[in-house]
Structure formats: C-alpha cells, structure tokens
Write an enzyme that holds these catalytic residues in place. Structure first.
Site, mmCIF file in Angstrom:
data_model
loop_
_atom_site.group_PDB
_atom_site.id
_atom_site.type_symbol
_atom_site.label_atom_id
_atom_site.label_comp_id
_atom_site.label_asym_id
_atom_site.label_seq_id
_atom_site.Cartn_x
_atom_site.Cartn_y
_atom_site.Cartn_z
ATOM 1 N N ASP A 140 96.461 55.859 1.980
ATOM 2 C CA ASP A 140 95.787 55.800 0.859
ATOM 3 C C ASP A 140 96.431 55.303 -0.283
ATOM 4 O O ASP A 140 97.647 55.819 -0.806
ATOM 5 C CB ASP A 140 95.428 57.517 0.555
ATOM 6 C CG ASP A 140 94.064 57.535 -0.266
ATOM 7 O OD1 ASP A 140 93.392 56.465 -0.266
ATOM 8 O OD2 ASP A 140 93.846 58.748 -0.353
ATOM 9 N N GLU A 145 89.836 53.743 -3.406
ATOM 10 C CA GLU A 145 88.414 54.084 -4.120
ATOM 11 C C GLU A 145 87.779 52.954 -5.003
ATOM 12 O O GLU A 145 88.468 52.295 -5.615
ATOM 13 C CB GLU A 145 88.866 55.433 -4.958
ATOM 14 C CG GLU A 145 89.584 56.524 -3.933
ATOM 15 C CD GLU A 145 89.731 57.980 -4.868
ATOM 16 O OE1 GLU A 145 89.352 57.916 -6.048
ATOM 17 O OE2 GLU A 145 90.561 58.785 -4.259
ATOM 18 N N ASP A 167 95.925 60.859 -0.441
ATOM 19 C CA ASP A 167 96.601 61.133 -1.806
ATOM 20 C C ASP A 167 96.407 62.317 -2.242
ATOM 21 O O ASP A 167 96.554 62.859 -3.328
ATOM 22 C CB ASP A 167 96.149 59.779 -3.049
ATOM 23 C CG ASP A 167 94.982 59.939 -3.359
ATOM 24 O OD1 ASP A 167 93.852 60.448 -2.837
ATOM 25 O OD2 ASP A 167 94.634 59.095 -4.372
ATOM 26 N N LYS A 181 93.593 52.612 2.281
ATOM 27 C CA LYS A 181 92.077 52.970 2.035
ATOM 28 C C LYS A 181 92.188 52.890 0.516
ATOM 29 O O LYS A 181 93.300 52.924 -0.201
ATOM 30 C CB LYS A 181 91.777 54.313 2.300
ATOM 31 C CG LYS A 181 90.543 54.865 1.734
ATOM 32 C CD LYS A 181 89.958 56.184 2.064
ATOM 33 C CE LYS A 181 90.825 57.345 1.170
ATOM 34 N NZ LYS A 181 90.559 57.162 0.060
ATOM 35 N N GLU A 185 81.576 60.004 -0.041
ATOM 36 C CA GLU A 185 82.082 61.293 -0.249
ATOM 37 C C GLU A 185 80.998 62.012 -1.161
ATOM 38 O O GLU A 185 80.669 61.384 -2.323
ATOM 39 C CB GLU A 185 83.603 61.335 -0.888
ATOM 40 C CG GLU A 185 84.032 62.672 -1.380
ATOM 41 C CD GLU A 185 85.194 62.949 -1.575
ATOM 42 O OE1 GLU A 185 86.076 61.904 -1.352
ATOM 43 O OE2 GLU A 185 85.498 64.029 -1.967
HETATM 44 O O1 KIV Z 1 92.910 61.633 -0.271
HETATM 45 C C1 KIV Z 1 91.931 61.933 0.568
HETATM 46 O O2 KIV Z 1 92.591 62.975 1.500
HETATM 47 C C2 KIV Z 1 90.835 61.257 0.884
HETATM 48 C C3 KIV Z 1 89.817 61.960 1.803
HETATM 49 C C4 KIV Z 1 89.492 63.312 1.402
HETATM 50 C C5 KIV Z 1 88.777 61.109 2.251
HETATM 51 O O3 KIV Z 1 90.469 60.460 0.183
#
Ligand code: KIV
Length: 266
Positions: free
Chosen positions: A85, A117, A46, A115, A184
């Site tokens: 994401d 968070e 994202d 993915k 991160e």
């Molecule tokens: O959104 C993204 O690109 C990320 C990476 C930096 C891990 O979450």
C-alpha cells in the site's frame, strides 16, 4: 500444490464470477496464517499505522516502514498475491515519485503489485506506474488518507452527484490501467453498479455483497483492534480477549510459583 495467485487469474475470477478473498497482514506470522488459509490476496495496508503502530490515522506512515513490513509478508506468502500500500505523499506529488516509490515495493519489498488511494487526481500516477510494469490496484470511496478533507471515516457517494463522480472515477482508474479497484464504505447499490460497469474486479470493504471480492483488516477480523469497529467489520475471533487471559494466567502462575513446573525445568 496451489500456484501463486496472479493478476491474470484475478481478472479471470471476475469473468467467471468467482469471488476474490483479500485481507491485510503486516508481518511474517500473520501472513503465514493468511497464506495457509488460502486467501487470494494479502494487502500490506498502511492501516498498519493504526493497528500496529498505534497512530491516530495512516498519514504519518513512511515508505521505509511500508517496505520493512512488505518484506516480512512477502517472505511468508507462498501462494497469495502480495500488494504493498503506497503511503500518504508517496505518489501524490509527481508521477516520477509514484514510479520510484511504487517500484520499491516490487524491487525491495517483494510485492507483486501496489495500491493507492484516489480517482481522477491520481490517474497520471496510475498510468505512469502501469507503463513501468508496476501493477496498480486503485481505491475509491472512503479513502483514509483523505480523512481531513472528508471530516472523518464517513460513508461516501450518498448524493447523486457524489455517486456519479465515483462511477466516473472508477472508469478513469480502469482506463488508466488499474487491474482492480477497492470500493470502501459506499452504498451497496452504487458498488453493484460500478462492479457491473467495469471489466476489472472490484473489492469491497463496506461496499456490500455485489463486489467481485472482499477485503478486511486482519486485526478487525481477529478482534485485536477495538479502538473503533466500523459497521462493515465482521469479527471472527476475539484474540485480544484470549491473549489477555493467557498473559494474565502466566503472570498469576509466575507469582504463585506454579510456573515453571518440573516439566519446564532441566
Ligand atoms: O490500509 C488498508 O488496510 C486498506 C484496506 C482497508 C483496504 O486500505
């Protein structure tokens, strides 16, 4: 011919102590480059909100935008595992939302995994998605969707208490079913400790060299984004500079009549 990367192979890499390579891509040509370079995992991050859309942060990015970009990347990724994401508020409100939105990345985007968070606060969402056959990569430490709570893009886990909380979150994510974990912007020693205590691979971005793999944003790696460059970024090219020179040269040649020449004319 190289085989398509799988989650099982990523877990084996951890056991065999072979590093995992991961980078972002947001469209077909960049995903093609990443795939041809032999990168293991391509993340449709994202972060596209900032590096492609020109937004201040990632919060406004929508599910439909993520699916649109994931489709382009999936078309190009013959070998790399594609991870979509999950954008802000696509999984935080309820586990039903998480499954519905996570499932869209697989059904419509052609991704192999998603993915998200967060730690303990998203454990239920990770469990629910895993139960519905949606493989989940988790992401703790500096989580850009929490920018307003964190007060900026700052290193996390610096105090004993914060570090302990991250160790706990990492284990909670593994137990919830996550197949890998992004770390991160946390101290390298802490990332090393977490990596040693988990059986799933850790992927660092500002997590130091002990992580099982590394990820960076492709626009940072190629020198295409210069609004700010975090300490953990290594720039391997200066494509913005190269592109600027090329476009300036084209303008000059059109204005002076050098282009098009005979060889470009019919
Ligand atoms: O959104 C993204 O690109 C990320 C990476 C930096 C891990 O979450």
């Amino acid at each position: 011919m190289q085989a398509k990367m799988t989650i099982q192979e990523l877990l084996k890499r951890k056991r065999d102590k072979k590093k995992i390579t991961m980078i972002t891509a947001y469209d077909y040509p960049f995903a093609q480059i990443v795939d041809e370079a032999g990168i293991d995992v391509v993340l449709v991050g994202d972060s596209l909100g900032m590096v492609v859309q020109g937004l201040e942060n990632t919060l406004p990015v929508t599910m439909d935008e993520m699916i649109y970009h994931t489709r382009m990347v999936s078309r190009a990724a013959k070998n790399a595992l594609v991870i979509g994401d999950m954008p802000y508020l696509s999984y935080q409100i309820s586990k039903e939302d998480a499954v519905r939105n996570g499932g869209r990345f697989l059904k419509e985007g052609g991704a192999q995994a998603v993915k998200l968070e967060g730690g303990r606060e998203v454990a239920e969402a990770v469990e629910a998605m895993t139960r519905c056959e949606i493989p989940v990569m988790a992401h703790i430490g500096l989580t850009p969707q929490a920018i307003h709570r964190m007060g900026g893009y700052k290193v996390q886990g610096r105090t004993d208490e914060a570090a302990q909380r991250l160790v706990e979150d990492a284990k909670i994510m593994e137990n919830a079913g996550a197949f890998a974990l992004i770390l991160e912007a946390i101290p390298a020693d802490l990332a090393g400790q977490i990596t040693g205590e988990l059986s799933i691979p850790t992927i660092g971005i500002g997590g130091g060299p002990s992580c099982d793999g590394q990820v960076l944003v492709i626009h940072d790696v190629l020198g295409l984004f210069d609004r700010f460059v975090p300490k953990f970024v290594k720039k391997y090219a200066n494509l913005k500079g190269d592109a600027l020179s090329a476009v300036r040269k084209y303008k000059e040649e059109v204005e002076s009549g050098v282009f098009p020449g005979k060889e470009h004319s019919f």
